[in-house]
Design a protein around this motif. Structure first.
Motif, PDB file in Angstrom:
ATOM      1  N   MET A 127       0.855  -1.171   0.000  1.00  0.00           N
ATOM      2  CA  MET A 127       0.000   0.000   0.000  1.00  0.00           C
ATOM      3  C   MET A 127       0.903   1.236   0.000  1.00  0.00           C
ATOM      4  SD  MET A 127      -3.325   0.850   2.457  1.00  0.00           S
ATOM      5  CE  MET A 127      -3.113  -0.574   3.412  1.00  0.00           C
ATOM      6  N   SER A 128       0.636   2.180  -0.904  1.00  0.00           N
ATOM      7  CA  SER A 128       1.479   3.374  -0.994  1.00  0.00           C
ATOM      8  C   SER A 128       1.187   4.327   0.162  1.00  0.00           C
ATOM      9  CB  SER A 128       1.246   4.082  -2.322  1.00  0.00           C
ATOM     10  OG  SER A 128      -0.010   4.722  -2.323  1.00  0.00           O
ATOM     11  N   ASP A 129       2.147   5.202   0.431  1.00  0.00           N
ATOM     12  CA  ASP A 129       1.996   6.164   1.523  1.00  0.00           C
ATOM     13  C   ASP A 129       0.848   7.138   1.258  1.00  0.00           C
ATOM     14  OD1 ASP A 129       4.010   5.070   3.017  1.00  0.00           O
ATOM     15  OD2 ASP A 129       5.556   6.451   2.313  1.00  0.00           O
ATOM     16  N   LYS A 130       0.665   7.547   0.007  1.00  0.00           N
ATOM     17  CA  LYS A 130      -0.423   8.480  -0.323  1.00  0.00           C
ATOM     18  C   LYS A 130      -1.782   7.828  -0.092  1.00  0.00           C
ATOM     19  CE  LYS A 130       1.756  11.687  -3.373  1.00  0.00           C
ATOM     20  NZ  LYS A 130       1.341  13.042  -3.340  1.00  0.00           N
ATOM     21  N   PHE A 131      -1.903   6.565  -0.492  1.00  0.00           N
ATOM     22  CA  PHE A 131      -3.170   5.868  -0.286  1.00  0.00           C
ATOM     23  C   PHE A 131      -3.436   5.673   1.203  1.00  0.00           C
ATOM     24  CE2 PHE A 131      -5.753   2.027   0.182  1.00  0.00           C
ATOM     25  CZ  PHE A 131      -6.889   2.451  -0.494  1.00  0.00           C
ATOM     26  N   LYS A 132      -2.406   5.318   1.952  1.00  0.00           N
ATOM     27  CA  LYS A 132      -2.559   5.124   3.393  1.00  0.00           C
ATOM     28  C   LYS A 132      -2.967   6.437   4.065  1.00  0.00           C
ATOM     29  CE  LYS A 132       0.533   2.573   5.363  1.00  0.00           C
ATOM     30  NZ  LYS A 132       1.765   2.096   6.018  1.00  0.00           N
ATOM     31  N   SER A 133      -2.352   7.530   3.651  1.00  0.00           N
ATOM     32  CA  SER A 133      -2.692   8.845   4.194  1.00  0.00           C
ATOM     33  C   SER A 133      -4.131   9.213   3.859  1.00  0.00           C
ATOM     34  CB  SER A 133      -1.730   9.895   3.647  1.00  0.00           C
ATOM     35  OG  SER A 133      -2.085  11.171   4.068  1.00  0.00           O
ATOM     36  N   PHE A 134      -4.537   8.946   2.609  1.00  0.00           N
ATOM     37  CA  PHE A 134      -5.907   9.218   2.195  1.00  0.00           C
ATOM     38  C   PHE A 134      -6.888   8.388   3.006  1.00  0.00           C
ATOM     39  CE2 PHE A 134      -9.579   7.915  -0.334  1.00  0.00           C
ATOM     40  CZ  PHE A 134     -10.166   9.148  -0.558  1.00  0.00           C
ATOM     41  N   LEU A 135      -6.589   7.115   3.203  1.00  0.00           N
ATOM     42  CA  LEU A 135      -7.466   6.221   3.957  1.00  0.00           C
ATOM     43  C   LEU A 135      -7.615   6.685   5.401  1.00  0.00           C
ATOM     44  CD1 LEU A 135      -9.127   3.647   3.638  1.00  0.00           C
ATOM     45  CD2 LEU A 135      -7.129   2.359   4.360  1.00  0.00           C
ATOM     46  N   ILE A 136      -6.521   7.072   6.038  1.00  0.00           N
ATOM     47  CA  ILE A 136      -6.571   7.563   7.418  1.00  0.00           C
ATOM     48  C   ILE A 136      -7.402   8.840   7.487  1.00  0.00           C
ATOM     49  CG2 ILE A 136      -5.174   8.579   9.273  1.00  0.00           C
ATOM     50  CD1 ILE A 136      -2.984   6.533   8.488  1.00  0.00           C
ATOM     51  N   SER A 137      -7.202   9.742   6.536  1.00  0.00           N
ATOM     52  CA  SER A 137      -7.970  10.990   6.498  1.00  0.00           C
ATOM     53  C   SER A 137      -9.452  10.711   6.312  1.00  0.00           C
ATOM     54  CB  SER A 137      -7.469  11.890   5.372  1.00  0.00           C
ATOM     55  OG  SER A 137      -6.144  12.264   5.579  1.00  0.00           O
ATOM     56  N   PHE A 138      -9.777   9.797   5.407  1.00  0.00           N
ATOM     57  CA  PHE A 138     -11.169   9.450   5.134  1.00  0.00           C
ATOM     58  C   PHE A 138     -11.828   8.850   6.377  1.00  0.00           C
ATOM     59  CE2 PHE A 138     -14.487   6.648   3.386  1.00  0.00           C
ATOM     60  CZ  PHE A 138     -15.236   7.604   2.717  1.00  0.00           C
ATOM     61  N   ILE A 139     -11.139   7.956   7.053  1.00  0.00           N
ATOM     62  CA  ILE A 139     -11.687   7.341   8.266  1.00  0.00           C
ATOM     63  C   ILE A 139     -11.878   8.389   9.358  1.00  0.00           C
ATOM     64  CG2 ILE A 139     -11.144   5.732  10.142  1.00  0.00           C
ATOM     65  CD1 ILE A 139      -9.865   3.920   7.965  1.00  0.00           C
ATOM     66  N   TYR A 140     -10.925   9.314   9.490  1.00  0.00           N
ATOM     67  CA  TYR A 140     -11.018  10.389  10.482  1.00  0.00           C
ATOM     68  C   TYR A 140     -12.259  11.244  10.224  1.00  0.00           C
ATOM     69  CZ  TYR A 140      -9.416  14.269  13.422  1.00  0.00           C
ATOM     70  OH  TYR A 140      -9.311  15.242  14.386  1.00  0.00           O
ATOM     71  N   ILE A 141     -12.486  11.613   8.957  1.00  0.00           N
ATOM     72  CA  ILE A 141     -13.660  12.411   8.610  1.00  0.00           C
ATOM     73  C   ILE A 141     -14.940  11.621   8.889  1.00  0.00           C
ATOM     74  CG2 ILE A 141     -14.948  13.435   6.686  1.00  0.00           C
ATOM     75  CD1 ILE A 141     -12.267  14.312   5.532  1.00  0.00           C
ATOM     76  N   LEU A 142     -14.966  10.335   8.543  1.00  0.00           N
ATOM     77  CA  LEU A 142     -16.148   9.509   8.806  1.00  0.00           C
ATOM     78  C   LEU A 142     -16.453   9.422  10.297  1.00  0.00           C
ATOM     79  CD1 LEU A 142     -15.964   6.479   6.344  1.00  0.00           C
ATOM     80  CD2 LEU A 142     -17.606   8.350   6.373  1.00  0.00           C
ATOM     81  N   ILE A 143     -15.421   9.286  11.111  1.00  0.00           N
ATOM     82  CA  ILE A 143     -15.622   9.230  12.563  1.00  0.00           C
ATOM     83  C   ILE A 143     -16.211  10.539  13.066  1.00  0.00           C
ATOM     84  CG2 ILE A 143     -14.407   9.145  14.782  1.00  0.00           C
ATOM     85  CD1 ILE A 143     -12.542   7.047  13.474  1.00  0.00           C
ATOM     86  N   LEU A 144     -15.645  11.666  12.625  1.00  0.00           N
ATOM     87  CA  LEU A 144     -16.165  12.965  13.048  1.00  0.00           C
ATOM     88  C   LEU A 144     -17.594  13.178  12.575  1.00  0.00           C
ATOM     89  CD1 LEU A 144     -13.076  15.260  12.482  1.00  0.00           C
ATOM     90  CD2 LEU A 144     -14.010  14.475  14.645  1.00  0.00           C
ATOM     91  N   PHE A 145     -17.869  12.815  11.335  1.00  0.00           N
ATOM     92  CA  PHE A 145     -19.225  12.935  10.801  1.00  0.00           C
ATOM     93  C   PHE A 145     -20.180  12.052  11.605  1.00  0.00           C
ATOM     94  CE2 PHE A 145     -22.633  11.758   7.855  1.00  0.00           C
ATOM     95  CZ  PHE A 145     -23.067  13.013   7.466  1.00  0.00           C
ATOM     96  N   GLY A 146     -19.748  10.835  11.931  1.00  0.00           N
ATOM     97  CA  GLY A 146     -20.574   9.925  12.727  1.00  0.00           C
ATOM     98  C   GLY A 146     -20.856  10.466  14.114  1.00  0.00           C
ATOM     99  N   ILE A 147     -19.852  11.019  14.764  1.00  0.00           N
ATOM    100  CA  ILE A 147     -20.044  11.627  16.088  1.00  0.00           C
ATOM    101  C   ILE A 147     -21.027  12.782  15.994  1.00  0.00           C
ATOM    102  CG2 ILE A 147     -18.895  12.983  17.899  1.00  0.00           C
ATOM    103  CD1 ILE A 147     -16.413  11.213  17.422  1.00  0.00           C
TER     104      ILE A 147
END
Length: 113
Positions: free
Chosen positions: A1-21
């Motif tokens: 997994m590339s670093d850019k994809f991993k960074s994007f995935l972490i960012s996406f999950i972070y936004i989903l968590i905040l949106f869910g909260i």
């Protein structure tokens, strides 16, 4: 997994968590409103929460019902969110998480519009 994809995935999950909260807390407040006809949450003498319906953007500013100005402001919010997403990709370090936090809250409010 590339670093850019991993960074994007972490960012996406972070936004989903905040949106869910954001969604969960708003739904919980509405459930309290249904049960008690008002929402007054007393934490201590310094901090209390009261439910107030805001029909505008910040502090009731620009409260329009179905007018062209309402849709124009909504479009501007979309543009600002796009700028924030762009900044997330070009910034580094902890600043990215501050931008993601703003974006998560903004998406929650945009969903409520």
């Amino acid at each position: 997994m590339s670093d850019k994809f991993k960074s994007f995935l972490i960012s996406f999950i972070y936004i989903l968590i905040l949106f869910g909260i954001d969604r969960i807390t708003k739904i919980q407040i509405l459930n309290i409103l249904e049960e008690k006809d008002k929402v007054d949450i007393y934490i201590n003498s310094f901090l209390s929460f009261y439910l107030v319906w805001n029909k505008g953007i910040g502090f009731g500013l620009f409260s329009f019902d179905g007018s062209i100005a309402y849709y124009l402001i909504t479009f501007i919010i979309f543009v600002i969110n796009g700028i924030i997403i762009y900044l997330v990709f070009i910034e580094k370090g902890i600043k990215v998480y501050f931008l993601l936090t703003i974006l998560g809250g903004s998406l929650g409010n945009l969903f409520d519009r």
